[in-house]
Design a protein around this motif. Structure first.
Motif, PDB file in Angstrom:
ATOM      1  N   ALA A 176       0.843  -1.206   0.000  1.00 32.47           N
ATOM      2  CA  ALA A 176       0.000   0.000   0.000  1.00 32.47           C
ATOM      3  C   ALA A 176       0.877   1.255   0.000  1.00 32.47           C
ATOM      4  N   PHE A 177       1.969   1.220   0.776  1.00 34.36           N
ATOM      5  CA  PHE A 177       2.848   2.400   0.869  1.00 34.36           C
ATOM      6  C   PHE A 177       3.426   2.753  -0.505  1.00 34.36           C
ATOM      7  N   PHE A 178       4.052   1.773  -1.172  1.00 31.78           N
ATOM      8  CA  PHE A 178       4.669   2.080  -2.467  1.00 31.78           C
ATOM      9  C   PHE A 178       3.616   2.234  -3.566  1.00 31.78           C
ATOM     10  N   GLY A 179       2.486   1.518  -3.430  1.00 29.44           N
ATOM     11  CA  GLY A 179       1.404   1.660  -4.408  1.00 29.44           C
ATOM     12  C   GLY A 179       0.889   3.083  -4.475  1.00 29.44           C
ATOM     13  N   ARG A 180       0.804   3.747  -3.316  1.00 31.52           N
ATOM     14  CA  ARG A 180       0.346   5.150  -3.288  1.00 31.52           C
ATOM     15  C   ARG A 180       1.336   6.042  -4.030  1.00 31.52           C
ATOM     16  N   HIS A 181       2.625   5.734  -3.929  1.00 30.81           N
ATOM     17  CA  HIS A 181       3.640   6.622  -4.512  1.00 30.81           C
ATOM     18  C   HIS A 181       3.815   6.430  -6.019  1.00 30.81           C
ATOM     19  N   VAL A 182       3.668   5.186  -6.525  1.00 27.47           N
ATOM     20  CA  VAL A 182       3.841   5.012  -7.977  1.00 27.47           C
ATOM     21  C   VAL A 182       2.607   5.477  -8.733  1.00 27.47           C
ATOM     22  N   GLY A 183       1.439   5.468  -8.059  1.00 28.71           N
ATOM     23  CA  GLY A 183       0.227   5.987  -8.689  1.00 28.71           C
ATOM     24  C   GLY A 183      -0.262   5.141  -9.862  1.00 28.71           C
ATOM     25  N   GLU A 184      -1.324   5.626 -10.477  1.00 28.80           N
ATOM     26  CA  GLU A 184      -1.957   4.886 -11.579  1.00 28.80           C
ATOM     27  C   GLU A 184      -1.031   4.736 -12.778  1.00 28.80           C
ATOM     28  N   SER A 185      -0.098   5.661 -12.950  1.00 25.20           N
ATOM     29  CA  SER A 185       0.795   5.595 -14.106  1.00 25.20           C
ATOM     30  C   SER A 185       1.986   4.668 -13.864  1.00 25.20           C
ATOM     31  N   GLY A 186       2.161   4.185 -12.650  1.00 29.60           N
ATOM     32  CA  GLY A 186       3.266   3.294 -12.332  1.00 29.60           C
ATOM     33  C   GLY A 186       2.799   1.866 -12.125  1.00 29.60           C
ATOM     34  N   ILE A 187       3.745   1.006 -11.789  1.00 31.17           N
ATOM     35  CA  ILE A 187       3.436  -0.402 -11.519  1.00 31.17           C
ATOM     36  C   ILE A 187       4.167  -0.806 -10.248  1.00 31.17           C
ATOM     37  N   TYR A 188       3.468  -1.469  -9.356  1.00 32.57           N
ATOM     38  CA  TYR A 188       4.113  -2.056  -8.180  1.00 32.57           C
ATOM     39  C   TYR A 188       3.741  -3.531  -8.138  1.00 32.57           C
ATOM     40  N   VAL A 189       4.751  -4.398  -8.142  1.00 33.23           N
ATOM     41  CA  VAL A 189       4.533  -5.846  -8.024  1.00 33.23           C
ATOM     42  C   VAL A 189       5.194  -6.306  -6.731  1.00 33.23           C
ATOM     43  N   GLY A 190       4.416  -6.811  -5.810  1.00 33.81           N
ATOM     44  CA  GLY A 190       4.934  -7.313  -4.545  1.00 33.81           C
ATOM     45  C   GLY A 190       4.931  -8.834  -4.544  1.00 33.81           C
ATOM     46  N   VAL A 191       6.044  -9.426  -4.121  1.00 33.44           N
ATOM     47  CA  VAL A 191       6.179 -10.887  -4.098  1.00 33.44           C
ATOM     48  C   VAL A 191       6.474 -11.331  -2.676  1.00 33.44           C
ATOM     49  N   ASP A 192       5.736 -12.310  -2.204  1.00 33.71           N
ATOM     50  CA  ASP A 192       5.987 -12.865  -0.869  1.00 33.71           C
ATOM     51  C   ASP A 192       5.433 -14.290  -0.851  1.00 33.71           C
ATOM     52  N   TYR A 193       6.050 -15.167  -0.059  1.00 34.66           N
ATOM     53  CA  TYR A 193       5.525 -16.546  -0.017  1.00 34.66           C
ATOM     54  C   TYR A 193       4.489 -16.734   1.084  1.00 34.66           C
ATOM     55  N   SER A 194       4.278 -15.694   1.903  1.00 30.98           N
ATOM     56  CA  SER A 194       3.316 -15.818   2.995  1.00 30.98           C
ATOM     57  C   SER A 194       1.931 -15.387   2.536  1.00 30.98           C
ATOM     58  N   SER A 195       1.027 -16.358   2.440  1.00 31.61           N
ATOM     59  CA  SER A 195      -0.341 -16.012   2.051  1.00 31.61           C
ATOM     60  C   SER A 195      -0.995 -15.154   3.133  1.00 31.61           C
ATOM     61  N   GLY A 196      -0.608 -15.377   4.407  1.00 30.37           N
ATOM     62  CA  GLY A 196      -1.179 -14.595   5.506  1.00 30.37           C
ATOM     63  C   GLY A 196      -0.842 -13.123   5.382  1.00 30.37           C
ATOM     64  N   LEU A 197       0.430 -12.809   5.110  1.00 34.39           N
ATOM     65  CA  LEU A 197       0.831 -11.405   4.963  1.00 34.39           C
ATOM     66  C   LEU A 197       0.225 -10.791   3.702  1.00 34.39           C
ATOM     67  N   LEU A 198       0.151 -11.586   2.636  1.00 29.84           N
ATOM     68  CA  LEU A 198      -0.422 -11.058   1.390  1.00 29.84           C
ATOM     69  C   LEU A 198      -1.920 -10.784   1.538  1.00 29.84           C
ATOM     70  N   ASP A 199      -2.625 -11.601   2.340  1.00 25.29           N
ATOM     71  CA  ASP A 199      -4.059 -11.342   2.569  1.00 25.29           C
ATOM     72  C   ASP A 199      -4.251  -9.976   3.234  1.00 25.29           C
ATOM     73  N   ILE A 200      -3.381  -9.674   4.219  1.00 28.04           N
ATOM     74  CA  ILE A 200      -3.480  -8.373   4.899  1.00 28.04           C
ATOM     75  C   ILE A 200      -3.160  -7.248   3.910  1.00 28.04           C
TER      76      ILE A 200
END
Length: 321
Positions: A176-200
């Motif tokens: 959410a933090f970096f998603g706000r900064h790159v905005g609609e014109s940018g792309i943020y791809v987050g990778v993690d193996y924890s489904s629990g953290l990704l759900d949050i």
């Protein structure tokens, strides 16, 4: 002093104090479980393990190994001996305004977990699993210390509107933090193996309708197919066995001129990292902190044309030329 310089000092200073307090708590464990008293009689390693009445002997051995790494206990060919340990805790005047208070409660919880882990590594009060204990990690990742290095990554990596970012081991707060900064014109791809953290993380980005893509993948085996302006690896290399392979794949995913920002407790930059490693090792996936020199050597040996910038002691910026 610029905001970037202030953030560097905040992150480095608070890591210093995390390590210092961990050294004291390791010494406390040595007294609490009678390890120092037992070693005073110069037992063999096997005799010491037999004398200390805790069920989880592998963790007890790990505790002794960390006390050895700090120079508190020494192992001779036949015995363990004490080295007359002395430790000075320093709080220079310039540190006072840089100290962040809210990582202290998290560490106090982790110190308590050792007592339960010495009973069993699977004790329900040991809350270091990324999936089962995602709420604990989310609270930890929400602290002002983690907010500080995220802001530092933003400035060091030049992350702004329209930038395309790959974040490895993204956790629950960064998307959410970096998603706000790159905005609609940018792309943020987050990778993690924890489904629990990704759900949050997913709940947060959906609530704000942020342009974020989240992937449940093990960073160690991930093969990025797209190209990015910036890659982030914050406190993730300590969970990766084959760092060279992963660094190679990350550099391949960067465009020419792209930046890799690595944040970590680099073992060649901080003293006594072994103390912090003991407590972080309650997470079964923790391997050990990397060295900056190890990262630089691995990238160069993979043949990449890059430049390096040491940003304080806890951040390494790699520019792909």
């Amino acid at each position: 002093m610029s905001r970037r310089e202030t953030l560097v000092k905040i992150v480095d200073t608070n890591i210093d104090h995390m390590i210092s307090l961990s050294v004291l708590h390791l010494a406390q464990l040595g007294i609490k479980y009678g390890i120092f008293k037992a070693v005073a009689s110069r037992p063999s390693y096997g005799e010491l393990l037999a004398q200390i009445g805790v069920p989880n002997k592998p963790l007890l051995m790990k505790l002794v190994e960390h006390l050895k790494a700090l120079g508190i206990i020494e192992e001779t060919p036949t015995n363990l001996i004490l080295n007359g340990f002395s430790y000075e805790l320093k709080f220079p005047n310039e540190d006072y305004l840089l100290l962040l208070p809210d990582w202290i409660p998290m560490f106090e919880e982790i110190y308590k977990m050792v007592d339960f882990a010495l009973i069993s590594p699977h004790h329900p009060h040991v809350l270091m699993d990324f999936d089962k204990d995602a709420d604990f990690w989310d609270i930890r990742l929400s602290s002002s210390f983690h907010s500080s290095y995220r802001e530092l990554i933003l400035r060091v990596g030049g992350i702004d509107r329209g930038v395309e970012v790959l974040d490895l081991g993204c956790g629950s707060v960064s998307p959410a933090f970096f998603g706000r900064h790159v905005g609609e014109s940018g792309i943020y791809v987050g990778v993690d193996y924890s489904s629990g953290l990704l759900d949050i993380a997913r709940a947060r980005v959906e609530k704000e309708n942020l342009p974020v893509e989240l992937k449940e993948l093990d960073v160690a085996v991930m093969k990025p197919h797209n190209s990015y302006d910036v890659a982030i690896m914050s406190f993730v290399l300590e969970y990766i066995q084959n760092r060279r392979n992963v660094l190679g794949r990350v550099l391949e995913s960067l465009r020419d001129g792209g930046r890799l920002v690595v944040v970590d407790v680099f073992r060649d930059e901080f003293n006594n990292v072994e103390a912090l490693e003991f407590f972080e090792g309650l997470n079964g996936d923790f391997i050990g902190y990397p060295a900056k020199a190890e990262i630089k050597r691995a990238i160069l040996e993979e043949g990449f044309d890059v430049s390096f910038e040491d940003v304080g002691r806890s951040v390494l910026l790699v520019r792909k030329l």
